[in-house]
Enzyme design. Structure first.
Site, PDB file in Angstrom:
ATOM      1  N   ALA A 129      92.558 113.427 167.403  1.00 34.60           N
ATOM      2  CA  ALA A 129      92.260 111.840 167.826  1.00 34.60           C
ATOM      3  C   ALA A 129      91.223 111.054 168.178  1.00 34.60           C
ATOM      4  CB  ALA A 129      92.604 112.770 169.986  1.00 34.60           C
ATOM      5  N   PRO A 131      89.171 107.447 167.406  1.00 32.50           N
ATOM      6  CA  PRO A 131      89.757 107.158 168.513  1.00 32.50           C
ATOM      7  C   PRO A 131      89.518 107.099 170.287  1.00 32.50           C
ATOM      8  CG  PRO A 131      89.586 105.066 167.432  1.00 32.50           C
ATOM      9  CD  PRO A 131      89.837 106.725 166.151  1.00 32.50           C
ATOM     10  N   GLY A 132      91.156 107.246 169.399  1.00 39.82           N
ATOM     11  CA  GLY A 132      91.828 106.992 170.684  1.00 39.82           C
ATOM     12  C   GLY A 132      93.217 106.432 171.185  1.00 39.82           C
ATOM     13  N   GLY A 133      93.614 105.649 170.149  1.00 39.24           N
ATOM     14  CA  GLY A 133      94.600 104.752 170.073  1.00 39.24           C
ATOM     15  C   GLY A 133      96.098 105.367 170.524  1.00 39.24           C
ATOM     16  N   LYS A 134      95.859 106.099 169.591  1.00 36.87           N
ATOM     17  CA  LYS A 134      97.230 107.003 169.838  1.00 36.87           C
ATOM     18  C   LYS A 134      97.512 108.258 170.618  1.00 36.87           C
ATOM     19  CE  LYS A 134      97.592 106.713 164.710  1.00 36.87           C
ATOM     20  NZ  LYS A 134      97.160 105.821 164.428  1.00 36.87           N
ATOM     21  N   ASP A 197      97.687 113.111 163.935  1.00 37.91           N
ATOM     22  CA  ASP A 197      97.873 111.901 163.448  1.00 37.91           C
ATOM     23  C   ASP A 197      96.620 112.412 161.808  1.00 37.91           C
ATOM     24  OD1 ASP A 197      97.576 109.632 162.147  1.00 37.91           O
ATOM     25  OD2 ASP A 197      96.097 109.016 163.624  1.00 37.91           O
ATOM     26  N   CYS A 250      98.279 107.885 157.616  1.00 37.23           N
ATOM     27  CA  CYS A 250      97.953 106.513 157.206  1.00 37.23           C
ATOM     28  C   CYS A 250      97.520 105.886 156.014  1.00 37.23           C
ATOM     29  CB  CYS A 250      96.312 105.562 157.478  1.00 37.23           C
ATOM     30  SG  CYS A 250      95.097 106.522 157.998  1.00 37.23           S
TER      31      CYS A 250
HETATM   32  C1  LIG Z   1      93.213 109.269 161.025  1.00 37.59           C
HETATM   33  S1  LIG Z   1      91.825 109.088 161.804  1.00 37.59           S
HETATM   34  C2  LIG Z   1      92.576 109.823 163.844  1.00 37.59           C
HETATM   35  C3  LIG Z   1      92.770 108.416 164.528  1.00 37.59           C
HETATM   36  C4  LIG Z   1      93.172 108.507 166.008  1.00 37.59           C
HETATM   37  N1  LIG Z   1      94.574 109.396 166.214  1.00 37.59           N
HETATM   38  C5  LIG Z   1      93.295 107.455 166.491  1.00 37.59           C
HETATM   39  O1  LIG Z   1      94.779 106.936 166.183  1.00 37.59           O
HETATM   40  O2  LIG Z   1      92.567 106.359 166.893  1.00 37.59           O
HETATM   41  C6  LIG Z   1      91.980 111.556 161.918  1.00 37.59           C
HETATM   42  C7  LIG Z   1      90.516 111.824 163.193  1.00 37.59           C
HETATM   43  O3  LIG Z   1      90.345 113.832 162.635  1.00 37.59           O
HETATM   44  C8  LIG Z   1      90.191 114.361 163.116  1.00 37.59           C
HETATM   45  N2  LIG Z   1      89.750 115.674 162.356  1.00 37.59           N
HETATM   46  C9  LIG Z   1      88.958 115.415 160.494  1.00 37.59           C
HETATM   47  N3  LIG Z   1      89.184 116.928 160.615  1.00 37.59           N
HETATM   48  C10 LIG Z   1      90.060 117.810 161.640  1.00 37.59           C
HETATM   49  C11 LIG Z   1      90.797 118.826 162.086  1.00 37.59           C
HETATM   50  N4  LIG Z   1      89.866 120.074 161.441  1.00 37.59           N
HETATM   51  N5  LIG Z   1      90.201 119.187 163.849  1.00 37.59           N
HETATM   52  C12 LIG Z   1      90.372 118.095 164.139  1.00 37.59           C
HETATM   53  N6  LIG Z   1      90.332 116.773 163.931  1.00 37.59           N
HETATM   54  C13 LIG Z   1      89.546 116.723 162.752  1.00 37.59           C
HETATM   55  C14 LIG Z   1      88.804 112.954 162.280  1.00 37.59           C
HETATM   56  O4  LIG Z   1      87.480 113.517 163.109  1.00 37.59           O
HETATM   57  C15 LIG Z   1      89.300 111.698 162.588  1.00 37.59           C
HETATM   58  O5  LIG Z   1      88.628 111.452 164.163  1.00 37.59           O
END
Ligand SMILES: C[S@@+](CC[C@H](N)C(=O)[O-])C[C@H]1O[C@@H](n2cnc3c(N)ncnc32)[C@H](O)[C@@H]1O
Length: 501
Positions: A129, A131-134, A197, A250
């Site tokens: 999640a 930084p939380g946008g979605k 995401d 993305c």
């Molecule tokens: C694409 S970003 C998410 C962006 C977010 N959904 C938004 O809209 O702001 C992917 C996120 O996955 C997290 N991440 C990486 N591996 C992970 C895992 N095994 N389990 C949970 N989160 C994970 C990362 O720390 C990162 O914050």
């Protein structure tokens, strides 16, 4: 996902060239030209409104004040691209108070793919999640009912997540910090909706500050794809039969998009279907049928591949899956951790007392809202959090990073609304307000104290809601003898506030 290495402009350029060379065979000659033309144009910033705090029509008033020319995002009714701006979207008090979230238009697609019936109270897992946008979008689309769990395995990224979600102002929210891979084994067949995401290589072709591009090795891409498949299978297992899951990245790299869906279909055939989402888009944006080396199963084409030239966004990929049968367990069900310190919920009589004080001091009747949101008040140190009752019912004493919204703060004079409470509910307060004269608004937004000018009736509390003559909520102030002390948090203060007519 944060890049593991730094992305210098040089490596960003190289990454773009490499990606472009790879993607050339995936498009027709005509589409390829359209893509190259699109990449010459700057990407317009975009914002998504917060329906918990504002009326959608207000965006046009801001456009007038800040010199913005707006274009609707075609697949998100609350989203706007700002194609021209005299004043940056990140430098307004409306942004700092969470009236809107700045987000690339493409990133508004995944949450729009879910079907949420109007009065539903869905149980939702946002697996990755920060930084939380979605997550903010999920809270908005469900009208802050039900429960959204915002989970991220990266502990460094949880503070950013908490700040974004507190600024948005949702109550029915919990933040957790576990690897997403665990949720399927811990809570099988539980959630009505799951968003993944996924952490990805960010080959979006439109590098943004938040999504830089960098060269990526085949080994790294393979490892990313393996993690994406594991997360997707965990999410599917955590979803109840009949529920929906959205898988998004993305990146436009097929290994992390179509191939991940194919791998999940092969691992658990017959447990889910990829649904067509053509009704959510103004024009079709199908996923790939094949790469030069490989043909994907036909239903993978129902996913959405947002090439940048389709709707003038960054590159993006999203698919909506519907679970149709339980996912067989591979490693068995495991027990989630439980904490020994339970949450301290206020008893009904204590809660009545606090809500009465809110009515008396601020003219704010929160009783109906608490009933609709099925929320209660949890005490943590000097704060009372408005928090979802559903959390304990479903997850017992699972450790949380935070639960709900800090609503009230203990002061020597009793409970007063927090900054977050005022940013969300300040407009609904009938009293306890001070209206700033126009000439004091700029110094106030810069974080300065201002001379006290109060017209009767005198507020019943020392911590008041500050507004301007337009009724804009400008945070909280403390009434002192001759001045109004500025209680805006530092992160909200503006260096050069725009003057509003
Ligand atoms: C694409 S970003 C998410 C962006 C977010 N959904 C938004 O809209 O702001 C992917 C996120 O996955 C997290 N991440 C990486 N591996 C992970 C895992 N095994 N389990 C949970 N989160 C994970 C990362 O720390 C990162 O914050």
């Amino acid at each position: 996902m944060k890049p593991e290495r730094s992305s210098s402009p040089f490596s960003m350029e190289r990454a773009l060239e490499e990606a472009l060379a790879r993607f050339r065979p995936l498009l027709s000659a005509e589409e390829w030209q359209a893509l190259l033309e699109e990449l010459k144009r700057p990407l317009a910033p975009a914002l998504r409104l917060n329906p918990l705090k504002v009326n959608p029509a207000e965006v046009h008033m801001w456009a007038e004040w800040y010199g913005w020319r707006l274009q609707p995002v075609p697949f998100c009714p609350t989203g706007w691209q700002v194609v021209e701006s005299a004043y940056p979207v990140s430098q307004t008090i409306e942004h700092r108070l969470g009236y809107y979230y700045i987000q690339d238009a493409a990133s508004m697609l995944p949450v729009e793919l879910f079907d949420f019936p109007p009065d539903a109270r869905p149980l939702i897992l946002d697996m990755a999640a920060s930084p939380g946008g979605k997550t903010t979008h999920l809270v908005a689309r469900t009208n802050d009912r039900g429960l959204v769990i915002a989970n991220d395995s990266s502990h460094e990224r949880l503070t950013a997540l908490r700040l974004v979600l507190q600024t948005w102002g949702g109550i029915n929210l919990a933040i957790t910090g576990f690897p997403g891979e665990r949720w399927g084994g811990w809570y099988p067949e539980t959630f009505d909706a799951v968003l993944l995401d996924a952490p990805c290589s960010m080959q979006s072709l439109r590098p943004l500050e938040s999504h830089p591009m960098r060269p990526i090795s085949q080994g790294e891409q393979r490892r990313l794809a393996q993690r994406q498949v594991a997360l997707l299978l965990s999410g599917l297992r955590a979803l109840r039969v009949g529920g929906q899951m959205v898988y998004a990245t993305c990146t436009l790299a097929p290994e992390e998009d179509e191939a991940v869906l194919e791998a999940a279909l092969q691992r658990h055939p017959g447990t889910f279907e990829i649904e067509s989402v053509d009704d959510r888009l103004p024009a079709p944006a199908p996923a790939l049928e094949a790469t030069p080396e490989h043909r994907f199963p036909p239903q993978v084409r129902r996913a959405v591949r947002l090439w940048p030239h389709r709707f003038h966004t960054a590159g993006f990929f999203a698919a909506r899956l519907r679970k149709v049968a339980p996912v067989p367990s591979e490693s068995g069900m495991t027990s989630p951790p439980q904490t020994r310190t339970r949450l301290t919920w206020l008893r009904p009589s204590e809660m009545r007392e606090v809500l009465e004080a809110l009515k008396r001091d601020y003219g704010l009747d929160m009783q109906p809202l608490f009933e609709v949101q099925v929320a209660g008040l949890v005490r943590r140190e000097d704060y009372l959090y408005a928090a979802p009752r559903a959390f304990e019912a479903y997850f017992g004493a699972l450790p949380v990073v935070s639960l709900g919204l800090p609503l009230l703060e203990a002061t020597p004079e009793g409970w007063v609304l927090t900054h977050e409470g005022v940013a969300r509910f300040g407009r609904q307060c009938q009293h306890g307000r001070v209206i700033l004269p126009a000439e004091m608004v700029t110094p106030w937004l810069r974080g300065e104290d201002v001379p006290l000018v109060i017209r009767p009736p005198w507020p019943k509390t020392r911590v008041v809601i500050v507004t301007d003559v337009h009724g804009r909520v400008l945070g909280r102030g403390r009434v002192q003898r001759t001045q109004l002390k500025n209680l805006l948090p530092r992160r909200v203060v503006l260096q050069q506030p725009p003057s509003v007519p």
